[in-house]
Design an enzyme around this catalytic site. Structure first.
Site, PDB file in Angstrom:
ATOM      1  N   ARG A   4     -10.563 -11.371   1.503  1.00 55.85           N
ATOM      2  CA  ARG A   4     -11.359 -12.455   0.915  1.00 55.85           C
ATOM      3  C   ARG A   4     -10.632 -13.782   0.991  1.00 55.85           C
ATOM      4  NH1 ARG A   4     -11.632  -9.091  -4.612  1.00 55.85           N
ATOM      5  NH2 ARG A   4     -11.290  -7.442  -3.090  1.00 55.85           N
ATOM      6  N   LYS A  12       0.840  -1.198   0.000  1.00 56.28           N
ATOM      7  CA  LYS A  12       0.000   0.000   0.000  1.00 56.28           C
ATOM      8  C   LYS A  12       0.876   1.250   0.000  1.00 56.28           C
ATOM      9  CE  LYS A  12      -4.056  -1.742   2.511  1.00 56.28           C
ATOM     10  NZ  LYS A  12      -5.029  -1.496   1.430  1.00 56.28           N
TER      11      LYS A  12
HETATM   12  N1  BES Z   1      -8.357  -3.607   4.120  1.00 58.87           N
HETATM   13  C1  BES Z   1      -8.422  -3.204   2.768  1.00 58.87           C
HETATM   14  C2  BES Z   1      -9.684  -2.416   2.451  1.00 58.87           C
HETATM   15  C3  BES Z   1      -9.711  -1.004   2.923  1.00 58.87           C
HETATM   16  C4  BES Z   1      -8.929  -0.044   2.302  1.00 58.87           C
HETATM   17  C5  BES Z   1     -10.572  -0.623   3.916  1.00 58.87           C
HETATM   18  C6  BES Z   1      -9.007   1.267   2.724  1.00 58.87           C
HETATM   19  C7  BES Z   1     -10.644   0.679   4.325  1.00 58.87           C
HETATM   20  C8  BES Z   1      -9.857   1.635   3.734  1.00 58.87           C
HETATM   21  C9  BES Z   1      -8.409  -4.419   1.854  1.00 58.87           C
HETATM   22  O1  BES Z   1      -7.675  -5.491   2.301  1.00 58.87           O
HETATM   23  C10 BES Z   1      -7.840  -3.976   0.570  1.00 58.87           C
HETATM   24  O2  BES Z   1      -6.690  -3.623   0.560  1.00 58.87           O
HETATM   25  N2  BES Z   1      -8.620  -4.006  -0.490  1.00 58.87           N
HETATM   26  C11 BES Z   1      -8.178  -3.581  -1.764  1.00 58.87           C
HETATM   27  C12 BES Z   1      -8.737  -4.536  -2.782  1.00 58.87           C
HETATM   28  C13 BES Z   1      -8.172  -4.338  -4.149  1.00 58.87           C
HETATM   29  C14 BES Z   1      -6.710  -4.706  -4.173  1.00 58.87           C
HETATM   30  C15 BES Z   1      -8.948  -5.198  -5.112  1.00 58.87           C
HETATM   31  C16 BES Z   1      -8.706  -2.172  -1.992  1.00 58.87           C
HETATM   32  O3  BES Z   1      -9.828  -1.865  -1.585  1.00 58.87           O
HETATM   33  O4  BES Z   1      -7.962  -1.365  -2.535  1.00 58.87           O
HETATM   34 MN    MN Z   2      -5.626  -5.325   1.739  1.00 57.86          MN
END
Ligand code: BES
Ligand code: MN
Ligand code: ZN
Length: 499
Positions: free
Chosen positions: A353, A279
């Site tokens: 997931r 991230k």
């Molecule tokens: N935990 C995150 C989702 C999230 C991101 C919640 C920001 C709250 C704020 C999750 O694990 C994630 O990183 N999801 C990705 C999925 C994508 C790679 C398909 C996302 O939402 O960017």
């Molecule tokens: Mn994630």
């Protein structure tokens, strides 16, 4: 905080402060008018002089009001009577509690609980008031060397009801409110704890600790147990971390023997760096909240145990840390889930997931009445619904309706999004049964579609709480959501009137 319930005669309360509401413009609520009469129109005179309009959020503290037995009367503005709804009610309680805490009053009597709220009964008002009191007083200062001590904090609060015939229902609502609030506070604390403290091991210890305090059965599966079960998808997420994964199982056997359980599954990523699909830096600290689904399951289990809810409820918590590292999954890796389905990991940041799918397969063994998973699953859900509603998906319309309704009653609302098969297209992989991402369009829906492939054997709903489990910015902190929704759902299922 010590709570009690009383009926009638606000002017006869021997307490440090009686709280009464004032509608805009300058109209006393019924208990306020009773005090005013006893005081020979002392308060209405003040209002007429223009000391207070009754605007929402305003207060006026009066001392030595004649004809009363209390030390003070706190007037709380309620806004216009015709606009007085759930939110205004909750805000008024919050304003009252915040002000009381600053006045130095040790105990107080709250008459706001008698204010009519459209479509809501006395029990709803008592339950919501209790929740708002805890909400307003919550602090997370465990790591502050100097705490902001309140000089003379409020210790005792009496909630008033109109008539004696309300007393027993009010006591029940108070008990429920206190249990739900305790569950929310627990969930908030877990969420707010930093990632170096709140690890999968810590969550497991907290769950085990609930055995003593409440009559919950708790079991924790270790990495080796999960290997035996074939949870290859879950375990792949943990490969880059030094923290061992845990799989927590909690049981509340409050219902009849043989009665099918409700199963709650909470995403417990104690820190989500994204893994190799790292991230970006800004706000990454907030990924300590990526276990808020798990926290909401623990909080809800605590609440229903404290209420002795007559239902069988099981909590499942897959918990891991998602880190980059020499052993971490690479984009393109293929893993085999417990269900036998294979997954191509195109993005290691779509890890929620990957842990949930194995937990959802594990849930089959309980022959559940229904399964609800709760997860901070997608950033896309924050874009779609903001910080107001949680995203709801379900493979059963009845279950979806129950959850939406529970959210309304709890003032912890959800909004349903489609789970149509048309979206499944986006998860196609050339090499495995599915990919773990579906591209940018409808990101929350494709995440739910991924989970739907593991939940065909039972009624299932998914709550995406990415936008609602915590607040960012100046008021950063966990919200305790969706503990209110879940507990109201469970209460309604056992026939309790919570509307
Ligand atoms: N935990 C995150 C989702 C999230 C991101 C919640 C920001 C709250 C704020 C999750 O694990 C994630 O990183 N999801 C990705 C999925 C994508 C790679 C398909 C996302 O939402 O960017
Ligand atoms: Mn994630
Ligand atoms: Zn995540």
């Amino acid at each position: 905080m010590e709570f009690s319930i009383k009926s009638g005669s606000p002017e006869k309360q021997r307490t440090a402060c009686v709280v009464v509401g004032v509608f805009e413009p300058r109209k006393l609520s019924v208990p306020g008018e009773i005090i005013n009469q006893a005081a020979g129109n002392h308060i209405s005179d003040l209002l007429r002089r223009g000391d207070m309009e009754g605007k929402a959020g305003t207060t006026l503290l009066l001392h030595n009001v004649p004809g009363t037995l209390c030390d003070r009367v706190l007037l709380v503005g309620l806004g216009k009577e015709k606009d007085f709804r759930e939110k205004e009610f909750r805000d008024a309680v919050s304003t009252a509690v915040r002000t009381l805490n600053e006045t130095g009053a040790f105990d107080a009597s709250l008459t706001l609980t008698e204010l009519p709220v459209k479509k809501r009964d006395m029990s709803w008002r008592i339950r919501q008031t209790t929740l708002m009191v805890f909400e307003t007083l919550y602090r997370f200062d465990r790591y502050k060397s100097k705490k902001d001590e309140v000089r003379r904090p409020l210790r005792k609060l009496t909630l008033s009801v109109e008539s004696r015939t309300d007393l027993s229902a009010a006591e029940t609502a108070l008990m429920q409110g206190q249990a739900i609030a305790a569950g929310m506070n627990f969930a908030k604390d877990l969420g707010n704890l930093p990632g170096n403290v709140c690890t999968p091991t810590y969550l497991a210890e907290q769950a085990l600790g609930m055995r003593k305090e409440h009559k919950l059965k708790v079991e924790v599966l270790e990495r080796a147990d999960m290997e035996k079960l074939g949870m290859g998808s879950l375990l792949s997420v943990t490969l880059g971390s030094h923290q061992p994964p845990k799989f927590i199982i909690l049981r509340h056997d409050g219902g009849k023997k043989g009665e099918k359980p409700v199963v709650l599954v909470g995403k417990g990523v104690t820190f989500d760096t994204g893994g190799i699909s790292l991230k970006p830096g800004p706000e990454m600290d907030e990924m300590k909240y990526d276990m808020c689904g798990a926290a909401s399951v623990l909080g809800s289990m605590k609440a229903i145990a404290q209420m002795a809810l007559p239902a069988n409820v099981i909590g499942l918590i897959p918990t891991v840390e998602n880190m980059p590292g020499g052993g971490a999954s690479r984009p393109g890796d293929i893993v085999t889930s417990m269900s036998g389905q294979t997954v191509e990991i195109l993005n290691t940041d779509a890890e929620g997931r990957l842990i949930l799918c194995d937990a959802l397969t594990y849930a089959e063994r309980f022959e559940p009445a229904c399964v609800i998973d709760i997860a901070t699953l997608t950033g896309a859900c924050v874009i779609a619904l903001g910080h107001v509603a949680s995203g709801l998906f379900a493979n059963d319309d009845g279950l979806a309706r129950e959850l939406l309704h529970a959210g309304q009653n709890a003032y912890d609302r959800a909004w349903q999004l489609p789970l149509w098969d048309d979206y499944q297209e986006q998860l196609k992989s050339p090499f495995a049964d599915m990919a773990n991402i579906g591209g940018r369009p409808a990101g929350s829906i494709t995440a739910a579609c991924f989970l739907a492939r593991y939940t065909k054997k039972y009624h299932w709903a998914h709550l995406d709480v990415a936008g609602t489990a915590w607040k960012s910015g100046k008021e950063k902190g966990a919200t305790g959501r969706p503990v209110p929704l879940l507990t109201h759902f469970l209460l309604a299922r056992v026939g309790a009137q919570v509307g």
